[in-house]
Design an enzyme around this catalytic site. Structure first.
Site, PDB file in Angstrom:
ATOM      1  N   ASP A 182      40.839  40.555  44.165  1.00  0.00           N
ATOM      2  CA  ASP A 182      39.976  41.706  43.944  1.00  0.00           C
ATOM      3  C   ASP A 182      39.444  41.676  42.506  1.00  0.00           C
ATOM      4  O   ASP A 182      38.874  40.682  42.083  1.00  0.00           O
ATOM      5  CB  ASP A 182      40.757  42.992  44.285  1.00  0.00           C
ATOM      6  N   HIS A 200      42.468  43.869  53.382  1.00  0.00           N
ATOM      7  CA  HIS A 200      42.101  43.475  52.022  1.00  0.00           C
ATOM      8  C   HIS A 200      43.294  43.107  51.149  1.00  0.00           C
ATOM      9  O   HIS A 200      43.188  42.257  50.264  1.00  0.00           O
ATOM     10  CB  HIS A 200      41.330  44.637  51.369  1.00  0.00           C
TER      11      HIS A 200
END
Length: 297
Positions: free
Chosen positions: A106, A277
């Protein structure tokens, strides 16, 4: 904030900022960079196993965890990925490490590839989890992606609007973010200690302001830096291994592996099935199966 089993925490003065760092293991240096809205605890399931083969170094990025959270500037360069990458160079200098492997997820992956572009001599091998380059992500926006990744524009709004709204109940906002980006749509992937550290961070107005500044940089200077690199033909020299989740953000960018092949000289990668994610917490074994061979090569 919570610690990671077998790791020692210290505070390390870098270039104008002091980072909180967890370190454990022995072997070649491997730096792990977390993303939003997390901190070092994002790695708590994979770090002990990586430490069996590597000297694992896990900083909290500036503004996150227990690291310093400097005030932002008008151009948001304070939280640019270029500045965060300089923090990691300073950390490496403090530990007398001329080179290291780097693995990022991320926002940390954005710091990782900026580090590889700006300081190619410092990165041996590069791992990227769950992103495509910032400029590419903005270019790919359509209605579906805008609704899914609304936080990119929400957090980037001028202060103090997003800070004011989040600070009304920061932990609840983070809970919703974590749940909505996970495959199961709930918080079951997150260990109680990790979840408590993410909630505590979200209850600190200084950390909330820093996270917003991070995304303001992403909407401006970070995108501009990427576009300048593309225009100049600069590419990542370090061998790069990229993994993305079947239900994550890069999967919405068409062929994310092809995107990275246009940014780096040597690229490999694969999609992780049945994962959202937060790959390191949702599918730690799959992350290790993918990344260990890459960094041991």
């Amino acid at each position: 904030m919570s610690g990671i089993d077998g790791f020692v925490q210290s505070r390390v003065a870098c270039t104008g900022v002091t980072l909180s760092v967890h370190r454990g293991g022995a072997g070649p240096a491997l730096i792990l960079l977390h993303g939003y809205p997390q901190n070092h605890m994002a790695w708590h399931l994979v770090a002990p196993r990586l430490a069996q083969r590597f000297d694992v170094i896990i900083p909290d990025l500036r503004g996150y965890g227990d690291s310093d959270a400097p005030a932002d500037d008008a151009g948001h360069s304070v939280y640019s990925k270029r500045e965060m990458a300089r923090d990691i160079v300073g950390l490496m200098d403090a530990f007398d490490l001329p080179r290291a492997h780097v693995l990022g997820h991320d926002r940390g992956a954005r710091v990782a590839y900026r580090l590889a572009l700006d300081h190619p001599q410092r990165v041996a091998r590069l791992g990227i989890i769950e992103i495509v380059p910032t400029a590419e992500f903005w270019r790919a926006w359509d209605r579906e992606l805008a609704l899914k990744a609304y936080h990119w524009t929400f957090l980037a709004q001028p202060a103090p609007l997003p800070e004011m709204l989040i600070n009304a109940d920061g932990p609840a906002y983070i809970d919703r973010t974590l749940a909505s980006w996970s495959r199961k749509g709930d918080l079951t992937a997150f260990a109680p200690t990790a979840l408590a550290s993410y909630r505590a961070q979200a209850a600190d107005p200084a950390r909330v302001a820093a996270m917003c500044a991070d995304y303001r940089a992403g909407a401006g200077i970070d995108r501009d830096l990427d576009e300048a690199d593309r225009a100049a033909g600069r590419k990542i020299a370090a061998p790069l291994h990229f993994i993305w989740a079947e239900a994550g953000f890069p999967a919405r960018n068409g062929d994310p592996l092809a995107i990275w092949r246009s940014w780096a000289d040597q690229v490999s990668g694969d999609c992780i099935r049945g994962c959202g994610h937060f790959a390191m917490e949702e599918a730690p074994d799959a992350v290790l199966d993918q990344m260990l061979p890459h960094f041991l090569a």
